[in-house]
Design a protein around this motif. Structure first.
Motif, PDB file in Angstrom:
ATOM      1  N   VAL A 108       0.829  -1.214   0.000  1.00 25.74           N
ATOM      2  CA  VAL A 108       0.000   0.000   0.000  1.00 25.74           C
ATOM      3  C   VAL A 108       0.861   1.262   0.000  1.00 25.74           C
ATOM      4  CG1 VAL A 108      -1.982  -1.174   1.038  1.00 25.74           C
ATOM      5  CG2 VAL A 108      -0.439   0.118   2.496  1.00 25.74           C
ATOM      6  N   ARG A 109       2.027   1.187   0.609  1.00 30.98           N
ATOM      7  CA  ARG A 109       2.934   2.341   0.555  1.00 30.98           C
ATOM      8  C   ARG A 109       3.380   2.576  -0.889  1.00 30.98           C
ATOM      9  NH1 ARG A 109       8.327   2.667   4.103  1.00 30.98           N
ATOM     10  NH2 ARG A 109       8.832   0.968   2.698  1.00 30.98           N
ATOM     11  N   SER A 110       3.680   1.484  -1.616  1.00 35.25           N
ATOM     12  CA  SER A 110       4.091   1.628  -3.024  1.00 35.25           C
ATOM     13  C   SER A 110       2.949   2.129  -3.902  1.00 35.25           C
ATOM     14  CB  SER A 110       4.629   0.292  -3.556  1.00 35.25           C
ATOM     15  OG  SER A 110       3.581  -0.614  -3.829  1.00 35.25           O
ATOM     16  N   LEU A 111       1.697   1.917  -3.467  1.00 37.36           N
ATOM     17  CA  LEU A 111       0.530   2.392  -4.213  1.00 37.36           C
ATOM     18  C   LEU A 111       0.165   3.834  -3.863  1.00 37.36           C
ATOM     19  CD1 LEU A 111      -1.670  -0.827  -3.933  1.00 37.36           C
ATOM     20  CD2 LEU A 111      -0.538   0.055  -6.006  1.00 37.36           C
ATOM     21  N   GLY A 112       0.930   4.453  -2.955  1.00 38.51           N
ATOM     22  CA  GLY A 112       0.725   5.857  -2.635  1.00 38.51           C
ATOM     23  C   GLY A 112      -0.083   6.153  -1.390  1.00 38.51           C
ATOM     24  N   ALA A 113      -0.358   5.126  -0.571  1.00 36.51           N
ATOM     25  CA  ALA A 113      -1.133   5.357   0.648  1.00 36.51           C
ATOM     26  C   ALA A 113      -0.350   6.222   1.633  1.00 36.51           C
ATOM     27  CB  ALA A 113      -1.481   4.026   1.315  1.00 36.51           C
ATOM     28  N   GLU A 114      -1.080   7.014   2.381  1.00 32.76           N
ATOM     29  CA  GLU A 114      -0.482   7.760   3.489  1.00 32.76           C
ATOM     30  C   GLU A 114      -0.526   6.866   4.723  1.00 32.76           C
ATOM     31  OE1 GLU A 114      -1.440  11.562   6.381  1.00 32.76           O
ATOM     32  OE2 GLU A 114      -2.270  11.567   4.354  1.00 32.76           O
ATOM     33  N   ILE A 115       0.630   6.515   5.252  1.00 36.39           N
ATOM     34  CA  ILE A 115       0.708   5.650   6.433  1.00 36.39           C
ATOM     35  C   ILE A 115       0.446   6.503   7.665  1.00 36.39           C
ATOM     36  CG2 ILE A 115       2.144   4.057   7.756  1.00 36.39           C
ATOM     37  CD1 ILE A 115       1.422   3.127   4.836  1.00 36.39           C
ATOM     38  N   LEU A 116      -0.492   6.072   8.495  1.00 38.70           N
ATOM     39  CA  LEU A 116      -0.838   6.809   9.708  1.00 38.70           C
ATOM     40  C   LEU A 116      -0.104   6.287  10.926  1.00 38.70           C
ATOM     41  CD1 LEU A 116      -4.692   7.060   9.179  1.00 38.70           C
ATOM     42  CD2 LEU A 116      -2.954   8.814   8.718  1.00 38.70           C
ATOM     43  N   ASP A 117       0.066   4.961  11.015  1.00 38.00           N
ATOM     44  CA  ASP A 117       0.711   4.376  12.188  1.00 38.00           C
ATOM     45  C   ASP A 117       1.117   2.946  11.878  1.00 38.00           C
ATOM     46  OD1 ASP A 117       1.714   4.215  14.747  1.00 38.00           O
ATOM     47  OD2 ASP A 117      -0.215   4.512  15.750  1.00 38.00           O
ATOM     48  N   GLY A 118       2.235   2.527  12.468  1.00 34.78           N
ATOM     49  CA  GLY A 118       2.697   1.159  12.336  1.00 34.78           C
ATOM     50  C   GLY A 118       3.519   0.968  11.075  1.00 34.78           C
ATOM     51  N   PRO A 119       3.846  -0.292  10.810  1.00 39.94           N
ATOM     52  CA  PRO A 119       3.367  -1.470  11.521  1.00 39.94           C
ATOM     53  C   PRO A 119       4.009  -1.574  12.905  1.00 39.94           C
ATOM     54  CG  PRO A 119       4.803  -2.111   9.684  1.00 39.94           C
ATOM     55  CD  PRO A 119       4.674  -0.629   9.648  1.00 39.94           C
ATOM     56  N   GLY A 120       3.219  -2.123  13.814  1.00 36.93           N
ATOM     57  CA  GLY A 120       3.681  -2.306  15.175  1.00 36.93           C
ATOM     58  C   GLY A 120       2.622  -2.969  16.021  1.00 36.93           C
ATOM     59  N   GLU A 121       2.983  -3.200  17.268  1.00 29.62           N
ATOM     60  CA  GLU A 121       2.056  -3.805  18.231  1.00 29.62           C
ATOM     61  C   GLU A 121       1.167  -2.713  18.830  1.00 29.62           C
ATOM     62  OE1 GLU A 121       1.321  -6.874  19.217  1.00 29.62           O
ATOM     63  OE2 GLU A 121       2.830  -7.857  17.968  1.00 29.62           O
ATOM     64  N   PHE A 122      -0.112  -3.027  18.969  1.00 33.41           N
ATOM     65  CA  PHE A 122      -1.087  -2.118  19.558  1.00 33.41           C
ATOM     66  C   PHE A 122      -1.808  -2.860  20.680  1.00 33.41           C
ATOM     67  CE2 PHE A 122      -0.281  -0.564  15.340  1.00 33.41           C
ATOM     68  CZ  PHE A 122      -0.227   0.807  15.490  1.00 33.41           C
ATOM     69  N   PRO A 123      -2.338  -2.154  21.662  1.00 35.45           N
ATOM     70  CA  PRO A 123      -2.954  -2.801  22.839  1.00 35.45           C
ATOM     71  C   PRO A 123      -4.438  -3.146  22.644  1.00 35.45           C
ATOM     72  CG  PRO A 123      -2.908  -0.441  23.184  1.00 35.45           C
ATOM     73  CD  PRO A 123      -2.241  -0.703  21.848  1.00 35.45           C
ATOM     74  N   PHE A 124      -4.816  -3.635  21.461  1.00 34.48           N
ATOM     75  CA  PHE A 124      -6.229  -3.824  21.167  1.00 34.48           C
ATOM     76  C   PHE A 124      -6.719  -5.255  21.227  1.00 34.48           C
ATOM     77  CE2 PHE A 124      -5.229   0.013  18.413  1.00 34.48           C
ATOM     78  CZ  PHE A 124      -5.568   0.915  19.419  1.00 34.48           C
ATOM     79  N   GLY A 125      -5.846  -6.226  21.293  1.00 30.62           N
ATOM     80  CA  GLY A 125      -6.305  -7.614  21.269  1.00 30.62           C
ATOM     81  C   GLY A 125      -5.559  -8.466  22.270  1.00 30.62           C
ATOM     82  N   PRO A 126      -6.268  -9.413  22.895  1.00 29.31           N
ATOM     83  CA  PRO A 126      -5.575 -10.319  23.818  1.00 29.31           C
ATOM     84  C   PRO A 126      -4.596 -11.192  23.048  1.00 29.31           C
ATOM     85  CG  PRO A 126      -7.804 -11.084  23.410  1.00 29.31           C
ATOM     86  CD  PRO A 126      -7.662  -9.754  22.722  1.00 29.31           C
ATOM     87  N   GLY A 127      -3.382 -11.300  23.544  1.00 28.72           N
ATOM     88  CA  GLY A 127      -2.390 -12.156  22.909  1.00 28.72           C
ATOM     89  C   GLY A 127      -1.626 -11.501  21.777  1.00 28.72           C
ATOM     90  N   GLY A 128      -1.845 -10.226  21.535  1.00 29.12           N
ATOM     91  CA  GLY A 128      -1.107  -9.516  20.504  1.00 29.12           C
ATOM     92  C   GLY A 128      -2.007  -8.932  19.436  1.00 29.12           C
TER      93      GLY A 128
END
Length: 166
Positions: A108-128
């Protein structure tokens, strides 16, 4: 005493998402972005067609492995999308493996998307919860996420189905 078998989630359509439809200001241009992205997520990308019932133009994109569709419609009026206005905030796509998050990030970066955050770990799901967020055509917000718990449950379900078919 025998060890209890782990609980295996059972596939169920009840309550699952059938499709998401989004509108864009320039359908052919938007499909230059969405086509490659959706293909990499397992969708069969359709062609633009005219819906005689609504007078609209759209592309239906179906992921036959899980039955979901992402439909892209030509907007009928000019009004820029705003993430925090009432309406849809963003659409998140699951991937089966963590490295697929990174692969989709590069695509998606090569397609011109504006990256807002990440990639990385976020605190939204149990177990990662390994994800990234980006803006696509018309500044629509999307996410690609890998959750190890969902991957484990999926693998257990497939293994149970395979054992049952033997």
């Amino acid at each position: 005493m025998p060890e209890p078998k782990p609980s295996v989630p059972k596939p169920d359509l009840h309550g699952s998402i059938n499709h998401v439809s989004i509108t864009v200001s320039d359908l052919p241009e938007a499909m230059r972005f969405f086509g490659p992205m959706l293909k990499s997520l397992g969708y069969t990308v359709g062609g633009i067609f005219d819906d005689t019932r609504t007078g609209g133009r759209l592309v239906v994109n179906i992921n036959e492995s899980n039955g979901t569709a992402v439909n892209i419609w030509q907007a009928k009026m000019e009004h820029p999308f705003e993430v925090y206005e009432p309406g849809l905030h963003h659409v998140a796509f699951n991937v089966q493996r963590r490295e697929q998050v990174d692969e989709l990030f590069e695509l998606v970066r090569s397609l011109g998307a504006e990256i807002l955050d990440g990639p990385g770990e976020f605190p939204f799901g149990p177990g990662g919860y390994y994800a990234f967020y980006f803006l696509g055509p018309d500044r629509l917000k999307f996410e690609v996420v890998h959750m190890p718990l969902a991957e484990r449950n999926y693998r257990q379900m497939i293994e149970a189905l395979d054992r049952g078919s033997r």
